[in-house]
Write an enzyme that holds these catalytic residues in place. Sequence first.
Site, PDB file in Angstrom:
ATOM      1  N   LYS A  99       0.825  -1.212   0.000  1.00 30.11           N
ATOM      2  CA  LYS A  99       0.000   0.000   0.000  1.00 30.11           C
ATOM      3  C   LYS A  99       0.860   1.263   0.000  1.00 30.11           C
ATOM      4  CE  LYS A  99      -4.460  -1.333   1.742  1.00 30.11           C
ATOM      5  NZ  LYS A  99      -5.332  -1.408   2.908  1.00 30.11           N
ATOM      6  N   HIS A 147      -1.550  -3.203  -4.925  1.00 31.94           N
ATOM      7  CA  HIS A 147      -0.852  -3.265  -3.636  1.00 31.94           C
ATOM      8  C   HIS A 147      -0.459  -4.703  -3.276  1.00 31.94           C
ATOM      9  CE1 HIS A 147      -4.585  -4.442  -1.458  1.00 31.94           C
ATOM     10  NE2 HIS A 147      -3.766  -4.833  -0.491  1.00 31.94           N
ATOM     11  N   ASP A 202      -7.854 -10.434   7.985  1.00 30.04           N
ATOM     12  CA  ASP A 202      -7.870  -9.154   7.258  1.00 30.04           C
ATOM     13  C   ASP A 202      -9.309  -8.680   7.043  1.00 30.04           C
ATOM     14  OD1 ASP A 202      -6.708  -7.039   5.729  1.00 30.04           O
ATOM     15  OD2 ASP A 202      -7.159  -8.117   3.881  1.00 30.04           O
TER      16      ASP A 202
END
Length: 411
Positions: A281, A306, A359
């Site tokens: 990122k 990313h 996540d």
Amino acid sequence: MHVGRRIGLPDDELWNLYYTLLLKDLGCSSNAARICELYLTDDLAFKHDFKAVGDSVPQVLNFVLAHTGLQAPLAERFRAVLNILRNGVELADELIQTRCQRGAEIARQLRFPESVATGIYHLDEHYNGRGRPDGLSGQQIPLFSRIALMAQVIDVFHTSGGPHAAMEELTHRREQWFDPELVDAFQAVADDSFWRQLADPGITSAVLALEPASQIVPLDEDYLDDIATAFGQIVDSKSPYTSGHSARVALYVDLMAETIGLNAERRRWLKRGALLHDIGKLGVSNSILDKPGKLDEDEWVVVHMHAKYTEAILSRMDAFSELARIAGAHHERLDGKGYPRGLTAIDIPTETRIITCADIFDAITAARPYRGAIPIDKTLQIMSESVGTAIDPECFEILKSTVHRLPEMIV
Ligand SMILES: [Fe+2]
Ligand SMILES: [Fe+2]
């Protein structure tokens, strides 16, 4: 490094200089979001061009007008420009202060010597005393900072206008921004072969070869943990939307690994993968990461990059190379509709599935600037709709039994 050698720095000093130069932007991510908020613009383009701006008022004004709110409606753009014109000095002070402090702190956390940390801290000081953060002048400014600032400006002008533009700027800012002795040293080493090397696509290996071989830093397991933690923080400080995300994902992953009885060594290793899963990122602009509305197709393409970047970055380091595929695949889905490769279940390792599950859990539960936190039960209910397609069923069961222990652990 050519300047450092030219002025006769001994090998151990050159080693410290080398790492000051490589890590000079360590603190950059911490003001990326603030830049976007203030200037309503793209932080990567902004930072690149800001380095090309000198001290003169018209130059600064042109910069502000060219970079403020290109995408924003006129009234907002006007207000942002007014704010910058009224508070320009304080705002720049604040941005640079944050960057210097964070950069120096992270260098210390990465166990670099104090001269590297202070070199990074004073990066924006100018020879004439009109720089930041402390307005130091002349020889008061640490040598590494003086060299790094000069090298940075040379790079920006070389990239946009070639060797001639770089040399011209160097002469122009001699004694204002730059130490005249260092300017002389650079002029002495900047021959044709130097500029050729700078423009060469193979520059990375040339840069790696510049590291003085005198110093060997032992890399033990504790140090690897510190490195992963430091870079996790760098990623987390890039955006208010993801503040603390990598650290929390690492905590969930570690608890899940404990639940399934992974051995201590593998647990530690996987936790590093969780800390670093979003390191890519850093290559994505905040104007996209923090965009309040829906992303368009092109913006999604950039966001998806990313995961690729994460894999590319980690695979370059021996100590993290096994984690590269594991962490870089955290947006893959069992049904093949994920990215970056569109892998299907058979090719997605269990370790990746654990990170993915943690996540998604954090992405839903965490409070965002535009909404509060979502309770655990509601989050699990939302997640259950993706079990079997995006989320591994076993991992989901492990997550459920793990997060139900969270409240008692926090107490
Ligand atoms: Fe991600
Ligand atoms: Fe993530």
